[in-house]
Each structure stands twice: as structure tokens, then as C-alpha cells.
Design an enzyme around this catalytic site. Structure first.
Site, PDB file in Angstrom:
ATOM      1  N   LYS A  28       0.899  -1.153  -0.165  1.00 48.04           N
ATOM      2  CA  LYS A  28       0.013   0.091   0.128  1.00 48.04           C
ATOM      3  C   LYS A  28       0.901   1.272   0.028  1.00 48.04           C
ATOM      4  O   LYS A  28       0.514   2.198  -0.807  1.00 48.04           O
ATOM      5  CB  LYS A  28      -0.855  -0.092   1.266  1.00 48.04           C
ATOM      6  CG  LYS A  28      -1.518   1.296   1.442  1.00 48.04           C
ATOM      7  CD  LYS A  28      -2.699   1.349   2.698  1.00 48.04           C
ATOM      8  CE  LYS A  28      -1.918   1.470   3.903  1.00 48.04           C
ATOM      9  NZ  LYS A  28      -1.693   3.145   4.257  1.00 48.04           N
ATOM     10  N   ASN A  29       1.611   1.284   0.745  1.00 50.31           N
ATOM     11  CA  ASN A  29       2.735   2.473   1.211  1.00 50.31           C
ATOM     12  C   ASN A  29       3.636   2.677   0.000  1.00 50.31           C
ATOM     13  O   ASN A  29       4.612   3.572   0.125  1.00 50.31           O
ATOM     14  CB  ASN A  29       3.123   2.543   2.518  1.00 50.31           C
ATOM     15  CG  ASN A  29       1.979   2.806   3.643  1.00 50.31           C
ATOM     16  OD1 ASN A  29       0.830   3.327   3.085  1.00 50.31           O
ATOM     17  ND2 ASN A  29       2.375   2.521   4.734  1.00 50.31           N
ATOM     18  N   CYS A 122      -6.327   7.989   9.333  1.00 48.81           N
ATOM     19  CA  CYS A 122      -6.323   7.142  10.333  1.00 48.81           C
ATOM     20  C   CYS A 122      -6.020   8.314  11.534  1.00 48.81           C
ATOM     21  O   CYS A 122      -5.181   9.089  11.364  1.00 48.81           O
ATOM     22  CB  CYS A 122      -5.327   6.032  10.434  1.00 48.81           C
ATOM     23  SG  CYS A 122      -5.946   4.481   9.650  1.00 48.81           S
ATOM     24  N   ARG A 127      -0.839  14.261  13.461  1.00 52.82           N
ATOM     25  CA  ARG A 127      -0.454  14.381  12.326  1.00 52.82           C
ATOM     26  C   ARG A 127      -0.296  15.671  11.372  1.00 52.82           C
ATOM     27  O   ARG A 127      -1.358  15.804  10.594  1.00 52.82           O
ATOM     28  CB  ARG A 127      -1.613  13.260  11.451  1.00 52.82           C
ATOM     29  CG  ARG A 127      -1.642  11.831  11.997  1.00 52.82           C
ATOM     30  CD  ARG A 127      -2.116  10.875  11.200  1.00 52.82           C
ATOM     31  NE  ARG A 127      -0.918  10.075  10.401  1.00 52.82           N
ATOM     32  CZ  ARG A 127      -1.333   9.359   9.722  1.00 52.82           C
ATOM     33  NH1 ARG A 127      -2.447   8.728   9.686  1.00 52.82           N
ATOM     34  NH2 ARG A 127      -0.469   8.926   8.971  1.00 52.82           N
ATOM     35  N   ASP A 317       3.844   0.233  12.254  1.00 55.87           N
ATOM     36  CA  ASP A 317       2.454  -0.235  11.772  1.00 55.87           C
ATOM     37  C   ASP A 317       2.301  -1.663  12.187  1.00 55.87           C
ATOM     38  O   ASP A 317       1.258  -2.352  11.979  1.00 55.87           O
ATOM     39  CB  ASP A 317       2.551  -0.179   9.883  1.00 55.87           C
ATOM     40  CG  ASP A 317       2.224   1.299   9.684  1.00 55.87           C
ATOM     41  OD1 ASP A 317       1.904   2.122  10.420  1.00 55.87           O
ATOM     42  OD2 ASP A 317       2.739   1.386   8.442  1.00 55.87           O
ATOM     43  N   ARG A 410      -8.942  -0.729   4.065  1.00 57.67           N
ATOM     44  CA  ARG A 410      -8.024   0.342   3.290  1.00 57.67           C
ATOM     45  C   ARG A 410      -6.651  -0.337   3.017  1.00 57.67           C
ATOM     46  O   ARG A 410      -6.008   0.243   2.299  1.00 57.67           O
ATOM     47  CB  ARG A 410      -7.955   1.393   4.293  1.00 57.67           C
ATOM     48  CG  ARG A 410      -9.392   2.224   4.402  1.00 57.67           C
ATOM     49  CD  ARG A 410      -9.235   3.565   5.252  1.00 57.67           C
ATOM     50  NE  ARG A 410      -7.952   4.033   4.737  1.00 57.67           N
ATOM     51  CZ  ARG A 410      -7.251   5.060   5.476  1.00 57.67           C
ATOM     52  NH1 ARG A 410      -7.860   5.453   6.433  1.00 57.67           N
ATOM     53  NH2 ARG A 410      -6.123   5.611   4.938  1.00 57.67           N
TER      54      ARG A 410
HETATM   55  N1  EPU Z   1       5.223  14.583  11.063  1.00 58.54           N
HETATM   56  C1  EPU Z   1       5.355  15.876  11.422  1.00 58.54           C
HETATM   57  N2  EPU Z   1       4.974  16.795  10.471  1.00 58.54           N
HETATM   58  C2  EPU Z   1       4.763  16.716   9.258  1.00 58.54           C
HETATM   59  C3  EPU Z   1       4.629  15.190   8.888  1.00 58.54           C
HETATM   60  C4  EPU Z   1       4.801  14.217   9.831  1.00 58.54           C
HETATM   61  O1  EPU Z   1       5.828  16.290  12.841  1.00 58.54           O
HETATM   62  O2  EPU Z   1       4.636  17.425   8.537  1.00 58.54           O
HETATM   63  C5  EPU Z   1       5.379  13.592  12.241  1.00 58.54           C
HETATM   64  C6  EPU Z   1       4.260  12.874  12.485  1.00 58.54           C
HETATM   65  O3  EPU Z   1       3.358  13.314  13.327  1.00 58.54           O
HETATM   66  C7  EPU Z   1       4.923  11.575  13.067  1.00 58.54           C
HETATM   67  C8  EPU Z   1       6.112  11.442  12.461  1.00 58.54           C
HETATM   68  O4  EPU Z   1       6.277  12.546  11.785  1.00 58.54           O
HETATM   69  O5  EPU Z   1       5.120  11.500  14.668  1.00 58.54           O
HETATM   70  C9  EPU Z   1       6.586  10.278  11.375  1.00 58.54           C
HETATM   71  O6  EPU Z   1       5.156  10.325  10.473  1.00 58.54           O
HETATM   72  P1  EPU Z   1       5.532  10.271   8.989  1.00 58.54           P
HETATM   73  O7  EPU Z   1       5.188  11.521   8.411  1.00 58.54           O
HETATM   74  O8  EPU Z   1       6.486   9.267   8.588  1.00 58.54           O
HETATM   75  O9  EPU Z   1       3.926   9.217   8.742  1.00 58.54           O
HETATM   76  P2  EPU Z   1       3.402   9.191   7.439  1.00 58.54           P
HETATM   77  O10 EPU Z   1       4.209   9.670   6.425  1.00 58.54           O
HETATM   78  O11 EPU Z   1       2.179  10.353   7.567  1.00 58.54           O
HETATM   79  C10 EPU Z   1       3.629   6.631   6.560  1.00 58.54           C
HETATM   80  C11 EPU Z   1       3.064   5.690   6.407  1.00 58.54           C
HETATM   81  C12 EPU Z   1       2.004   5.331   7.555  1.00 58.54           C
HETATM   82  C13 EPU Z   1       3.125   4.798   8.575  1.00 58.54           C
HETATM   83  C14 EPU Z   1       4.218   6.078   9.073  1.00 58.54           C
HETATM   84  C15 EPU Z   1       5.417   5.626   9.554  1.00 58.54           C
HETATM   85  C16 EPU Z   1       2.176   6.001   4.050  1.00 58.54           C
HETATM   86  C17 EPU Z   1       1.238   6.351   3.217  1.00 58.54           C
HETATM   87  N3  EPU Z   1       1.789   6.089   5.393  1.00 58.54           N
HETATM   88  O12 EPU Z   1       2.792   7.785   7.213  1.00 58.54           O
HETATM   89  O13 EPU Z   1       1.258   4.076   7.229  1.00 58.54           O
HETATM   90  O14 EPU Z   1       2.564   4.396  10.002  1.00 58.54           O
HETATM   91  O15 EPU Z   1       4.609   6.313   7.686  1.00 58.54           O
HETATM   92  O16 EPU Z   1       6.029   4.523   9.097  1.00 58.54           O
HETATM   93  O17 EPU Z   1       3.378   5.668   3.687  1.00 58.54           O
HETATM   94  C18 EPU Z   1      -0.519   2.562   7.451  1.00 58.54           C
HETATM   95  O18 EPU Z   1      -0.197   2.164   6.364  1.00 58.54           O
HETATM   96  O19 EPU Z   1      -1.537   2.111   8.283  1.00 58.54           O
HETATM   97  C19 EPU Z   1       0.267   3.770   7.954  1.00 58.54           C
HETATM   98  C20 EPU Z   1      -0.366   4.716   8.886  1.00 58.54           C
END
Ligand code: EPU
Length: 431
Positions: A28-29, A122, A127, A317, A410
Site C-alpha cells: 500500500k505505502n 487514521c 498528524r 504499523d 483500506r
Molecule cells: N510529522 C510531523 N510533521 C509533518 C509530517 C509528519 O511532525 O509534516 C510527524 C508525525 O506526526 C509523526 C512522524 O512525523 O510523529 C512520522 O510520521 P510520518 O510522516 O513518517 O508518517 P506518514 O508519512 O504520515 C507513513 C505511512 C504510515 C506509517 C508511517 C510511519 C504512508 C502512506 N503512510 O505515514 O502508514 O505508519 O509512515 O512509518 O506511507 C498505515 O499504513 O497504516 C500507516 C499509517
């Protein structure tokens, strides 16, 4: 998708009854950002091995909302990006899927403007999107925010190459900025990047079309801009390490014999190491993982502690399924969730099922095992916790239910079909 569907699960009361083979889907990711990156190409982009999950459907809608032509022929998905676009992302889709934010990078990079609401998805904590906004500003963009909508405009002539340091490692911010920089004016260097295997896969895919991205999979990524990207050969999405890890944990607890196919074991090294140390009999080949478990009762597995961490550390995850595993092991385990603020939201339900878990604060819990679990009615709070509930329900004594199945859909294709094929007693019903 139907939010009134639920899963009815008959637990095996701790016995290991499952047996067979499961083939892991495309990740997915990796699929969602790859679909978004198609916007950067001149002409058609074909993608194979997309997982059959509802988030892929949502990304198709999102691409269509910016004017892309999307189509599906057999197992190949195709995108033809528009030559011009107003860059307005569907508000409805963006609000239900956090991954919508990734599309801002390619759209801003190619069309010079993107309009979108604060992304939903989620509920794992606050976030924020500050890393994206600050980085786009560094590339010369102007960000305005009015009501629910953000409007980001690139300077005349397009985004400028920049040196960007992410104050937090973020998977989607790394991806979106890597994409935004592909057609920028001048070189971009990204520091403190996330290193998840999906990022290296995406860079390799773009590079195969002519991009010049170096260092993806390390903390520093350098992007030398190019004028055009053109696909030479269809992309095939790499296997889903989170789905594979979920089946691995499920197999450790519930299977006599399980063969997990289409997996890259190297992407799950930390999970495999921890489970092996705990006593789970795992062997790996280049692209499969085998559990031969018929002699081991769960109570002979040893507990362990872990903290979630960016790759190659323990993936957040898989934290929820691993917590379920540790309710069945001998001894005490402490879990630290370091990535998200609100990812122990499923723990109260496990306690209600009979698990012995102390929640010290939103980031730390202690588990004492083993505990016998009793079936309950469960309501999945997010994709991964939903899967953890399925594992818990299959372990429990008695018949339980899980609603909010649309959240599980999802991230996992045909979950009840694939589990039933292994011998699980699980059915989808309408309420
Ligand atoms: N963060 C910030 N500011 C931002 C963006 C992120 O502070 O602008 C913080 C977040 O709050 C969090 C940390 O950075 O504390 C890391 O979050 P990250 O941005 O890496 O998460 P994401 O990119 O939103 C992806 C996956 C998630 C997975 C996380 C961590 C995708 C589409 N989603 O999310 O997947 O949990 O990385 O590995 O790639 C899932 O598949 O169920 C899922 C939630």
C-alpha cells in the site's frame, strides 16, 4: 466499502489450527506514492501489482480530480497525466486519506499550484503537515491557508531547488519533496530523510524513467532536476512488508505451518529477529518466510520489549499485532511507541478480552503474559489495529465480532477470504 459490514470470528481458544500458503500483495505505502508520482511523467504510466484495497481506489479518484485519465485493463493500472491542471485535489477524498498529501509534491512540481484541505485518515495522533509546508516554502512556494483549504503556489518558472533539513523523519514528506524536486529549477538536497524501503523503490522507479535521484534509502537524498520523465517499462509494486509482518505474527500464534510468499525478508529483519529470539521457528528464503510451529505451544515463547522506530527499526504499523503476540508470551514486555501520539488506542479492548496490560502514558505500555483471551465485540480504530483485533479474535475462546471493517479494507485485500483459505473461521456479514 460498506461501514455496516462486520467480521464474525470464531476463535480457536489458543490452538494452532491454521495451515497453508499466503501470497503477499503489492505494498500500500509504495503503491499510493507511485500512483501520485505518475503525475510527473510525460505520457502514459502503467503500474502492475497494485493491491486490491480501498485506498488504491481513493488515490485513483484523487488523480482523476486533478485531471488525470485513469484506467484499468486486466491487472495493469494506467495513468495519463494532464498537460495542464488547476491542481485542486478532491476535498472529500483528501479528508479521508492521509496519503493524499503525497500528491501535493508532484502536482505542485509539475503544474505550479496545488489546493487541498488538511488531510484526514487514521487517527493516530495530531498528524501535522508542517514539514511539507516549510519545505515547499524553502523551494520558493507561497503557502496560504483560508478556511479549510491550503493553496500553494510555486514561483514563476517553477519550484527552485533547495537544501532542506527535515526536523522529524517523515516517510510521506520525504516522498513528496523528492517528487516535487524532480522538475525544479536547480538541485535539491534533502537531509534527515526517512529510509523506508518504499522510498528507495520509488526513487528507482523514477530513475528508470530518466530522473536523477541519488541516495534514497539513506538520510540524504540529492535530486538533480530533469526536463522530462518517460516510462520505458511498466512498474511493479514491491511486496507489502507490513502485510507480510502481520501474517508472520498471525502465523507465529495461530499456524501449524505457514508459508508466506512474495515477501522480501530483509525488509522485516527486526521483526524476524525478535520473533526468532522469542522462540518462533522461522526460516527464510530470498522471497518467502516459513513458520513450522506444530510442536510449540504459545506459552513457550519468551516475552521481549521493543520500541517503534523509523526503518530499519521496528515499524509502528506492526506495533498493534505484536502487542497481541506479547499477550501470549511468558513474562513482561515494555513497548514504547515513539512515532505517533495515539497508537495504543486498541489496548483497552485487549484488556477487556483478558490481556494483562498497564498503560503508563500514551507512549508506553507493559504487558504481562501469557493471558487467555475471551471473544468480545470489537470496533477497529484504524487499519493496523483492525488487523490486530482479527488476530486477537482468532486466538480467543468463543465467537466475537469486529466492525469498522472498511478500515481494514483500506490496507488488506480480501482479508477474510485469505484467512479462511488457511482454515480460519471468519466471515463477513452485513448488519
Ligand atoms: N510529522 C510531523 N510533521 C509533518 C509530517 C509528519 O511532525 O509534516 C510527524 C508525525 O506526526 C509523526 C512522524 O512525523 O510523529 C512520522 O510520521 P510520518 O510522516 O513518517 O508518517 P506518514 O508519512 O504520515 C507513513 C505511512 C504510515 C506509517 C508511517 C510511519 C504512508 C502512506 N503512510 O505515514 O502508514 O505508519 O509512515 O512509518 O506511507 C498505515 O499504513 O497504516 C500507516 C499509517
Amino acid at each position: 466499502m460498506n461501514s455496516r459490514e462486520m467480521l464474525v470470528v470464531k476463535g480457536a481458544g489458543g490452538k494452532k489450527t491454521l495451515e497453508g500458503e499466503v501470497t503477499i500483495s503489492g505494498a500500500k505505502n509504495a503503491a499510493l506514492p507511485l500512483m501520485a508520482a505518475a503525475i510527473l511523467f510525460s505520457g502514459k504510466v502503467d503500474i502492475k501489482k497494485l493491491p486490491e484495497i480501498s485506498d488504491v481506489g481513493a488515490m485513483k479518484e484523487l488523480l482523476a480530480s486533478v485531471g488525470a485519465e485513469v484506467s484499468q485493463k486486466g491487472k495493469t493500472f494506467s495513468v495519463i497525466p494532464p498537460k495542464q491542471s488547476r491542481g485542486v485535489l478532491s476535498e472529500e477524498v483528501s479528508k479521508r486519506m492521509r496519503a493524499s498529501i503525497i500528491l501535493t509534491g508532484p502536482v505542485l512540481g509539475r503544474y505550479g499550484k496545488v489546493v487541498f484541505p488538511h488531510p484526514g485518515g487514521c487517527v493516530l495522533g495530531s498528524r501535522p503537515i508542517d514539514l511539507f509546508l516549510t519545505a515547499y516554502e524553502k523551494m520558493g512556494a507561497i503557502v496560504t491557508h483560508s478556511g479549510e483549504a491550503y493553496t500553494i503556489k510555486a514561483p514563476r518558472g517553477g519550484l527552485k531547488g533547495a537544501e532542506i533539513f527535515f526536523k522529524t523523519m517523515s516517510v510521506t514528506a520525504t516522498e513528496a519533496l523528492m517528487f516535487a524536486a524532480v522538475h525544479a529549477q536547480g538541485k535539491t538536497i534533502l537531509h534527515n530523510c526517512a529510509m523506508e524501503p518504499e522510498i528507495a523503490f520509488l526513487a528507482d522507479s523514477l530513475n528508470a524513467g530518466g530522473a536523477k535521484i541519488y541516495g534514497a534509502g539513506t538520510p540524504t537524498i540529492t535530486i538533480t532536476p530533469v526536463k522530462r520523465l518517460r516510462q520505458k517499462k511498466a512498474f511493479a509494486v514491491l511486496p507489502d512488508r507490513i502485510e507480510a509482518g502481520s501474517f508472520l505474527i498471525l502465523g507465529a500464534l495461530l499456524a501449524k505451518n505457514l508459508v508466506i510468499k512474495n515477501v522480501i525478508p530483509e525488509h522485516l529483519q527486526i521483526v524476524i529477529e525478535l520473533l526468532k529470539e522469542s522462540g518462533v521457528p522461522i526460516t527464510t528464503t530470498k522471497n518467502s518466510i516459513v513458520i513450522k510451529n506444530n510442536i510449540k505451544p504459545n506459552s513457550s515463547f519468551e516475552s521481549f520489549s521493543f520500541r517503534t522506530h523509523e526503518y530499519p527499526g521496528f515499524p509502528t504499523d506492526l506495533q498493534a499485532p505484536m502487542v497481541v503476540f506479547l499477550t501470549q508470551t511468558k513474562g513482561e514486555s515494555t513497548i514504547l511507541e515513539t512515532v505517533f501520539d495515539n497508537r495504543f488506542n486498541f489496548v483497552q479492548a485487549l484488556i477487556a478480552m483478558g490481556a494483562s496490560i498497564n498503560v503508563w502514558n500514551p507512549h508506553q505500555i507493559t504487558i504481562h503474559g501469557p493471558s487467555k483471551l475471551k471473544a468480545r465485540s470489537l470496533s477497529g480504530p484504524d487499519i493496523r489495529a483492525g488487523l490486530a483485533y482479527i488476530i486477537a479474535a482468532l486466538l480467543a475462546k468463543g465467537q466475537g465480532t469486529i466492525d469498522n471493517v472498511h478500515l481494514i479494507d483500506r490496507g488488506y485485500a480480501d482479508i477474510e477470504g485469505r484467512l479462511s483459505a488457511l482454515g480460519a473461521k471468519i466471515e463477513r456479514t452485513q448488519t
